[in-house]
Design a protein around this motif. Structure first.
Motif, short mmCIF file in Angstrom:
data_model
loop_
_atom_site.label_atom_id
_atom_site.label_comp_id
_atom_site.label_asym_id
_atom_site.label_seq_id
_atom_site.Cartn_x
_atom_site.Cartn_y
_atom_site.Cartn_z
N PRO A 1 32.70 11.68 34.19
CA PRO A 1 33.61 12.58 33.47
C PRO A 1 34.39 11.80 32.41
N GLY A 2 34.50 12.37 31.23
CA GLY A 2 35.20 11.67 30.16
C GLY A 2 34.31 10.77 29.33
N SER A 3 33.02 10.68 29.70
CA SER A 3 32.09 9.84 28.94
C SER A 3 31.93 10.37 27.51
N TYR A 4 31.76 9.44 26.57
CA TYR A 4 31.54 9.84 25.18
C TYR A 4 30.29 10.70 25.04
N LEU A 5 29.34 10.57 25.96
CA LEU A 5 28.11 11.36 25.90
C LEU A 5 28.38 12.86 25.98
N LEU A 6 29.50 13.23 26.63
CA LEU A 6 29.83 14.64 26.82
C LEU A 6 30.94 15.10 25.87
N ASP A 7 31.32 14.24 24.94
CA ASP A 7 32.36 14.55 23.96
C ASP A 7 31.73 15.36 22.82
N LYS A 8 32.29 16.54 22.55
CA LYS A 8 31.73 17.41 21.51
C LYS A 8 31.70 16.75 20.15
N ASP A 9 32.61 15.83 19.89
CA ASP A 9 32.70 15.20 18.57
C ASP A 9 31.74 14.03 18.39
N GLN A 10 31.33 13.39 19.48
CA GLN A 10 30.50 12.19 19.32
C GLN A 10 29.37 12.08 20.35
N GLY A 11 29.23 13.07 21.22
CA GLY A 11 28.23 12.99 22.27
C GLY A 11 26.94 13.72 21.94
N GLY A 12 26.11 13.88 22.98
CA GLY A 12 24.87 14.62 22.82
C GLY A 12 23.66 13.74 22.55
N ILE B 1 22.12 23.40 24.33
CA ILE B 1 23.52 22.99 24.48
C ILE B 1 23.90 23.14 25.95
N ASN B 2 24.44 22.08 26.55
CA ASN B 2 24.79 22.12 27.97
C ASN B 2 26.20 22.66 28.19
N GLU B 3 26.62 22.67 29.46
CA GLU B 3 27.92 23.26 29.80
C GLU B 3 29.10 22.49 29.21
N SER B 4 28.87 21.24 28.81
CA SER B 4 29.94 20.47 28.17
C SER B 4 30.04 20.75 26.67
N GLY B 5 29.09 21.53 26.16
CA GLY B 5 29.12 21.89 24.74
C GLY B 5 28.43 20.90 23.83
N VAL B 6 27.65 19.95 24.41
CA VAL B 6 26.89 19.00 23.59
C VAL B 6 25.40 19.28 23.74
N ASP B 7 24.62 18.81 22.78
CA ASP B 7 23.18 19.02 22.84
C ASP B 7 22.56 18.06 23.87
N SER B 8 21.94 18.64 24.89
CA SER B 8 21.26 17.82 25.91
C SER B 8 19.80 17.57 25.53
N TYR B 9 19.29 18.38 24.58
CA TYR B 9 17.90 18.24 24.12
C TYR B 9 17.82 18.76 22.69
N PHE B 10 16.98 18.12 21.88
CA PHE B 10 16.71 18.63 20.55
C PHE B 10 15.27 18.33 20.16
N LYS B 11 14.76 19.12 19.26
CA LYS B 11 13.45 18.87 18.64
C LYS B 11 13.54 19.28 17.19
#
Length: 318
Positions: free
Chosen positions: A160-171, A201-211
């Motif tokens: 929790p709190g990881s940058y990976l789940l941050d809407k501004d810099q994660g995903g 887009i996952n529950e944290s609001g970041v992209d978990s997958y893209f193509k």
């Protein structure tokens, strides 16, 4: 001897310090982190001369020649620019920023201060990459028609709190998508004409997958894919009119398998020197010895070009 400072002491910084230890032209001189445990771990392992709690203190150290920035993505622009203002050569972890505008600001500061800057896109400097690009130029598999690459990884137990789940810099796009995107654009000497893309887009609001499907002006179609929630074999495929080339673990490759339409197949191999980060460090050292402001293999404008396409993938995503 080039004296390095490291800002940010996560896992990637540990790997960088190990790679730097193989060099006879540079050494780890100073580290900076706001976390005491990380400072202590680094000092115990690498016995560097200076340990700082404050990033600015490291940048004010006149003995530091070059800085490796290993902070989360959202801090890359700010600390790259601060380092350039202090006339420190900069190697900044990928992606170089959150968007292309940030990279343009970094370029402006590098030029203003007449100081070297390079994005740490290590794949560009792995020895076999130059062989693969030469085979493409020589049309060993004919005219290139398509190229595809992915970096799909199931990242479990994200804190929790990881940058990976941050809407501004994660995903996935920022964290791993830069690998296949930079690889594809390194192989194709043409501008991107259009971009079609899709994101989960996952529950944290970041992209978990893209193509994304990239259409280049010369007719080549590039397909890039990335994920932080699923695994996929990490392979790049380059297709041509005379055959195709398969590159396993293309982000740190040591071989490429060529399959021709005639039925002939062969493999080229070239060992990675020490590890997959060593070559980019060697490139920085070579550039500094020659008083260059940028690498010929990854220029400031090329980092901007890649980030501009990354922006379009994000903007066009369904």
């Amino acid at each position: 001897m080039i004296r390095w400072g490291i800002i940010g002491l996560g896992n990637i910084a540990l790997r960088f310090a190990k790679s730097l230890s193989y060099s006879n032209e540079g050494k780890l001189y100073a580290i900076a982190s706001r976390t005491k445990e990380k400072r202590d771990e680094f000092y115990d392992k690498y016995n560097c001369e200076k340990v700082y709690e404050n990033y600015n203190e490291l940048l004010r150290d006149e003995e530091v020649d070059a800085v490796y920035i290993a902070l989360p993505h959202g801090f890359h622009k700010h600390w790259s620019i601060e380092a350039l203002k202090h006339k420190k050569a900069v190697l900044c972890e990928k992606p170089v920023g959150i968007n292309s505008e940030e990279m343009k600001e970094i370029k402006k500061e590098a030029v203003l201060n007449n100081t070297f800057f390079m994005e740490a896109m290590k794949t560009r400097f792995v020895p076999i990459i130059s062989d693969i690009k030469r085979m493409i130029r020589n049309k060993e598999i004919g005219d290139i028609t398509a190229i595809e690459a992915n970096f799909c990884n199931n990242v479990e137990n994200i804190k929790p709190g990881s940058y990976l789940l941050d809407k501004d810099q994660g995903g996935a796009l920022l964290d791993v998508g830069i690998y296949p995107l930079s690889f594809v654009m390194d192989m194709i000497d043409s501008q991107v004409k259009s971009v079609k893309s899709y994101m989960d887009i996952n529950e944290s609001g970041v992209d978990s997958y893209f193509k994304a499907i990239l259409s280049f002006e010369d007719g080549v179609i590039g397909t890039v894919e990335g994920a932080i929630d699923r695994n996929k074999e990490r392979t790049a495929i380059i297709r041509g009119t005379k055959g195709w080339m398969e590159i396993p673990m293309y982000n740190r490759p040591n071989k490429a398998v060529v399959n021709l339409n005639s039925g002939k197949s062969y493999t080229i191999e070239k060992d990675i020197e020490f590890d997959d980060m060593y070559a980019e460090i060697k490139e920085v050292h070579n550039c500094l010895k020659e008083s260059k402001l940028e690498s010929d293999y990854l220029t400031l404008n090329e980092s901007i070009r890649v980030m501009e396409v990354l922006d379009r993938i994000r903007m066009n995503a369904e």
